[in-house]
Design an enzyme around this catalytic site. Structure first.
Site, PDB file in Angstrom:
ATOM      1  N   ASN A  81     -14.075 -13.951   2.782  1.00  0.00           N
ATOM      2  CA  ASN A  81     -13.123 -12.825   2.805  1.00  0.00           C
ATOM      3  C   ASN A  81     -12.985 -12.378   4.251  1.00  0.00           C
ATOM      4  OD1 ASN A  81     -13.094 -12.901   0.073  1.00  0.00           O
ATOM      5  ND2 ASN A  81     -14.002 -10.873  -0.253  1.00  0.00           N
ATOM      6  N   GLY A  82     -11.774 -12.000   4.648  1.00  0.00           N
ATOM      7  CA  GLY A  82     -11.573 -11.520   6.014  1.00  0.00           C
ATOM      8  C   GLY A  82     -10.706 -12.494   6.790  1.00  0.00           C
TER       9      GLY A  82
ATOM     10  N   CYS B 163      -9.060 -10.558  -1.272  1.00  0.00           N
ATOM     11  CA  CYS B 163      -9.939 -11.611  -1.796  1.00  0.00           C
ATOM     12  C   CYS B 163     -11.201 -11.032  -2.431  1.00  0.00           C
ATOM     13  CB  CYS B 163     -10.372 -12.516  -0.665  1.00  0.00           C
ATOM     14  SG  CYS B 163      -9.017 -13.183   0.289  1.00  0.00           S
TER      15      CYS B 163
ATOM     16  N   LYS C 231       4.015   6.015  -6.407  1.00  0.00           N
ATOM     17  CA  LYS C 231       3.507   5.525  -7.698  1.00  0.00           C
ATOM     18  C   LYS C 231       4.610   4.749  -8.409  1.00  0.00           C
ATOM     19  CE  LYS C 231       0.259   5.941  -7.506  1.00  0.00           C
ATOM     20  NZ  LYS C 231      -0.880   6.334  -6.764  1.00  0.00           N
TER      21      LYS C 231
ATOM     22  N   HIS D  69      20.727  17.277   5.766  1.00  0.00           N
ATOM     23  CA  HIS D  69      20.802  16.680   7.110  1.00  0.00           C
ATOM     24  C   HIS D  69      21.089  15.189   7.042  1.00  0.00           C
ATOM     25  CE1 HIS D  69      19.705  20.462   8.904  1.00  0.00           C
ATOM     26  NE2 HIS D  69      18.703  20.564   8.039  1.00  0.00           N
TER      27      HIS D  69
ATOM     28  N   ARG E 144      -8.232  -6.652  -7.866  1.00  0.00           N
ATOM     29  CA  ARG E 144      -8.049  -6.475  -6.429  1.00  0.00           C
ATOM     30  C   ARG E 144      -6.765  -7.144  -5.937  1.00  0.00           C
ATOM     31  NH1 ARG E 144     -13.192  -5.615  -3.675  1.00  0.00           N
ATOM     32  NH2 ARG E 144     -12.330  -6.670  -1.891  1.00  0.00           N
TER      33      ARG E 144
ATOM     34  N   LYS F  57      -5.909  -4.110  -4.252  1.00  0.00           N
ATOM     35  CA  LYS F  57      -6.580  -2.833  -4.463  1.00  0.00           C
ATOM     36  C   LYS F  57      -7.185  -2.294  -3.175  1.00  0.00           C
ATOM     37  CE  LYS F  57      -8.167   0.664  -6.747  1.00  0.00           C
ATOM     38  NZ  LYS F  57      -7.203   1.763  -6.956  1.00  0.00           N
TER      39      LYS F  57
ATOM     40  N   GLU G 218       4.003  11.191  -3.338  1.00  0.00           N
ATOM     41  CA  GLU G 218       3.044  10.480  -4.180  1.00  0.00           C
ATOM     42  C   GLU G 218       3.730   9.964  -5.457  1.00  0.00           C
ATOM     43  OE1 GLU G 218       0.371   9.133  -3.741  1.00  0.00           O
ATOM     44  OE2 GLU G 218      -0.565   8.871  -5.683  1.00  0.00           O
TER      45      GLU G 218
ATOM     46  N   GLU H 159       5.635   1.373  -6.574  1.00  0.00           N
ATOM     47  CA  GLU H 159       4.662   0.279  -6.522  1.00  0.00           C
ATOM     48  C   GLU H 159       4.471  -0.397  -7.877  1.00  0.00           C
ATOM     49  OE1 GLU H 159       0.590   1.248  -5.352  1.00  0.00           O
ATOM     50  OE2 GLU H 159       0.831   3.255  -6.148  1.00  0.00           O
TER      51      GLU H 159
ATOM     52  N   TRP I 111      -6.344 -13.973  -1.692  1.00  0.00           N
ATOM     53  CA  TRP I 111      -5.088 -13.252  -1.444  1.00  0.00           C
ATOM     54  C   TRP I 111      -4.625 -13.786  -0.095  1.00  0.00           C
ATOM     55  CZ3 TRP I 111      -2.890  -9.343   1.742  1.00  0.00           C
ATOM     56  CH2 TRP I 111      -1.881  -8.573   1.149  1.00  0.00           C
TER      57      TRP I 111
HETATM   58  C1  F6R Z   1      -1.349   3.634  -4.016  1.00  0.00           C
HETATM   59  C2  F6R Z   1      -2.620   3.180  -3.500  1.00  0.00           C
HETATM   60  C3  F6R Z   1      -2.711   2.878  -2.050  1.00  0.00           C
HETATM   61  C4  F6R Z   1      -4.065   3.348  -1.489  1.00  0.00           C
HETATM   62  C5  F6R Z   1      -4.208   2.909  -0.033  1.00  0.00           C
HETATM   63  C6  F6R Z   1      -5.503   3.407   0.585  1.00  0.00           C
HETATM   64  O1  F6R Z   1      -1.406   3.853  -5.400  1.00  0.00           O
HETATM   65  O2  F6R Z   1      -3.567   3.022  -4.217  1.00  0.00           O
HETATM   66  O3  F6R Z   1      -1.659   3.443  -1.344  1.00  0.00           O
HETATM   67  O4  F6R Z   1      -4.132   4.738  -1.605  1.00  0.00           O
HETATM   68  O5  F6R Z   1      -4.165   1.514   0.053  1.00  0.00           O
HETATM   69  O6  F6R Z   1      -6.611   2.888  -0.078  1.00  0.00           O
HETATM   70  P1  F6R Z   1      -8.034   3.554   0.077  1.00  0.00           P
HETATM   71  O7  F6R Z   1      -7.952   4.923  -0.469  1.00  0.00           O
HETATM   72  O8  F6R Z   1      -8.951   2.666  -0.700  1.00  0.00           O
HETATM   73  O9  F6R Z   1      -8.350   3.558   1.550  1.00  0.00           O
END
Ligand code: F6R
Length: 609
Positions: free
Chosen positions: A101-102, A2, A485, A504, A27, A604, A481, A488, A75
């Protein structure tokens, strides 16, 4: 997650709120709304779906006149995305409007209490209870009523509150959910994220947990949790306004990928001075460092992947045990942590709830906590004992890119700094890594020039429904990673394996035409990487390989396709190696027509458990 924005001033509030909310879209959200004091009433407009739906509904803000208001992007947590569950929520008389928010953990109990007093509820949210409760306690003094509410509610909250009877003021409250205040000439703001108000002001107050603020057009007064007035420091945000705008790029993600060399320069160059690592305001003494028995790296998602690289790098540099844990697991696993442990938490946003909880658990167990964070003044930055900022600038795309590479650079610098004090790194190697680090941004520019090649490869492979990544040592972490990427933003099923593990079990999944991305940059294990490529190819896989220029020729003999990165010191290979993987994920998602900056179901910064 949010987003909140609030405005009080002399201009029309609705367009300012819509603009602020548009800057919080990244976000992740499912509905949006505003509440504005207008002609003696609090008028609310809210709608499920994109912000554009709300904006059309109120003609870009022109349909609601008024110079004070609050806005929200939601959200969903409690109650499905719907018009009625969207914020702002209004008390039954229509007198009080609230954005939240929360999560209000005891909302069910409070709701029953209020219902027993005849208060009708309209939504399924936990947040509505706050609006109803403020009204329940309100006897002519909004601040006093809010104070009473704060004694009743439990959980995490950032709140923006507007009351019909006091139409010249907004109330802001913060506990375990970010909220800042923005100060301008004749106008003041509240926001969950600085990007929402950056166009109007750079002067901000970071609210602490338990604090309350009253904002009018003429000023801001902050209070502690006992509602005693307090004086707060005003900080200046040094982010450029256009850093949070697309600036001609089609997507924030692509812009942020391209910004990486510059972000690295900011993160690294000031920290290498006269051939030594220089860490600003670093309070860990040489004695503290020598007294450490182990290091824990704790984070989520991509930041956790940086931590995994850190395990290899820090153990190698420090010759001390390094453990790496997912923040969401750390606090439930009874970690062996004490005052001789350094816990490094990594977070771009500095607001990830699991990472924050892990930080608190580590501190409770007596550890020293060092945070590697991008967002200045964020909750994790403020609660950690030490902070090293990544200085990557605002990262807007949900999929992280420049935060990853700058986190990695800072972690490497930290490792070198500590190793120097422990005497566990040879002078020659230390100097060599630092020299190579200064070359890294230019080398990264070389990698970025391969964008057309990678775009072409993506056009060949974007139709695959399942893609495997494999690698050993740090190349395995790069695979993780690259796979994250890809899945997602492109929604392709993808998994990453330590290449030695394939036989294995997983190798049974390889069949004719399966795409395997083989990451083989790490020199000491290159021969093994080659064998793994041969192994999967002989089972029918198509292999897209990533290696260094010097190893390229040998890899080209076995792989179907190849991308190379410049040679550098092994500690720096992941910083370059991740870039083609980011570009590959980006172009695959582009070919598939995905909403790259706002992938489905993702937010985000994840401020719920
Ligand atoms: C993937 C991504 C997420 C963040 C994770 C941690 O592309 O962005 O996996 O890395 O949510 O977020 P932070 O770094 O803000 O704690």
């Amino acid at each position: 997650m949010c987003g909140i924005v609030g405005y009080v001033g002399a201009e029309q509030a609705a367009p300012i709120l819509l603009d602020g909310l548009s800057r919080l879209e990244y976000r992740g959200y499912d509905s949006a709304g505003v509440a504005i004091y207008s002609q003696g009433k609090v008028r609310v407009a809210k709608a499920k779906g994109r912000l554009q739906v709300l904006s059309d509904m109120i003609q870009g803000g022109r349909a609601i006149q008024g110079t004070i208001g609050i806005g929200h992007t939601r959200w969903a947590t409690h109650g499905a995305p719907s018009d009625v569950n969207s914020h702002p929520h209004v008390s039954h008389s229509g007198n009080i409007a609230v954005v939240h928010n929360g999560i209000i953990e005891n909302y069910a109990e409070l709701k029953s209490f209020l219902q027993s007093k005849g208060v009708p509820f309209v939504s399924e949210t936990d947040s509505e209870v706050v609006a109803q409760l403020v009204e329940y306690f309100y006897q002519g003094d909004l601040l006093e009523a809010v104070g009473r509410v704060l004694h009743r509610i439990q959980g995490a909250y950032a709140l923006g509150i507007l009351c019909c009877d006091q139409p010249d003021q907004l109330i802001a409250v913060r506990k375990d959910s970010p909220l800042i205040l923005g100060l301008a000439e004749g106008a003041n703001f509240l926001a969950s994220d600085v990007t929402a108000i950056l166009r109007h002001t750079r002067d901000v107050i970071y609210m602490e947990d338990g604090e309350v603020a009253v904002l009018t057009s003429q000023g801001v007064q902050c209070y502690n949790s006992l509602l005693q007035p307090i004086t707060k420091e005003v900080s200046q945000v040094d982010w450029e306004v256009d850093a949070a705008e697309k600036g001609g790029y089609e997507h924030f993600m692509f812009k942020e990928i391209m910004e990486q060399p510059q972000a690295l320069r900011r993160a690294v160059f000031p920290r290498i001075q006269d051939g030594e690592v220089y860490l600003e305001d670093f309070a860990l003494t040489d004695e503290d460092i020598r007294g450490l028995s182990k290091v824990y790296v704790v984070a989520c998602g991509s930041s956790y992947h940086v931590g995994m690289v850190g395990k290899y790098h820090l153990e190698r540099l420090l010759r001390k045990p390094v453990e790496v844990a997912l923040a969401s697991e750390f606090r439930y696993m009874e970690p062996i942590v004490d005052e001789h442990t350094l816990v490094i938490v990594i977070s771009q946003s500095g607001e990830t709830l699991d990472t924050m909880a892990a930080l608190r658990e580590a501190k409770r167990l007596g550890a020293k906590v060092l945070a590697i964070v991008n967002v200045v003044g964020s909750s994790i930055a403020r609660e950690a004992d030490e902070v090293l900022y990544t200085w990557a600038g605002p990262e807007i795309a949900v999929a992280t890119t420049k935060a990853y590479t700058t986190q990695l650079a800072v972690l490497n610098l930290l490792g070198l700094y500590m190793a120097r004090r422990l005497g566990t790194v040879a002078d020659e190697e230390y100097t060599q890594v630092l020299e190579q680090m200064l070359l890294l941004p230019a080398q990264m520019e070389e990698v970025l020039e391969k964008q057309s090649q990678i775009q072409y490869l993506a056009s060949q492979y974007f139709n695959h429904e399942s893609i495997f990544f494999m690698g050993r040592n740090v190349d395995y972490t790069l695979g993780l990673e690259g796979s994250l990427k890809l899945k997602e933003i492109s929604y392709i099923h993808s998994e990453a394996y330590a290449a030695g593990e394939l036989k294995h079990g997983t190798i049974s999944l390889i069949e004719d035409g399966t795409l395997v991305v083989a990451v083989g940059t790490y020199g000491p294990l290159f021969d093994k990487a080659l064998s793994n490529v041969v192994e999967v190819k002989s089972r029918g896989a198509s292999v897209l390989a990533l290696t260094t220029q010097s190893q390229g020729e040998r890899m080209a003999e076995v792989a179907n396709d190849l991308v190379t990165i410049p040679d550098t010191h092994p500690l720096l290979l992941p910083s370059l190696g991740v870039v083609p993987l980011q570009l590959f994920a980006y172009y695959v998602a582009l070919h598939r027509g995905c909403d790259i900056d706002k992938p489905r179901n993702l937010a985000k910064s994840v401020t719920v458990e």
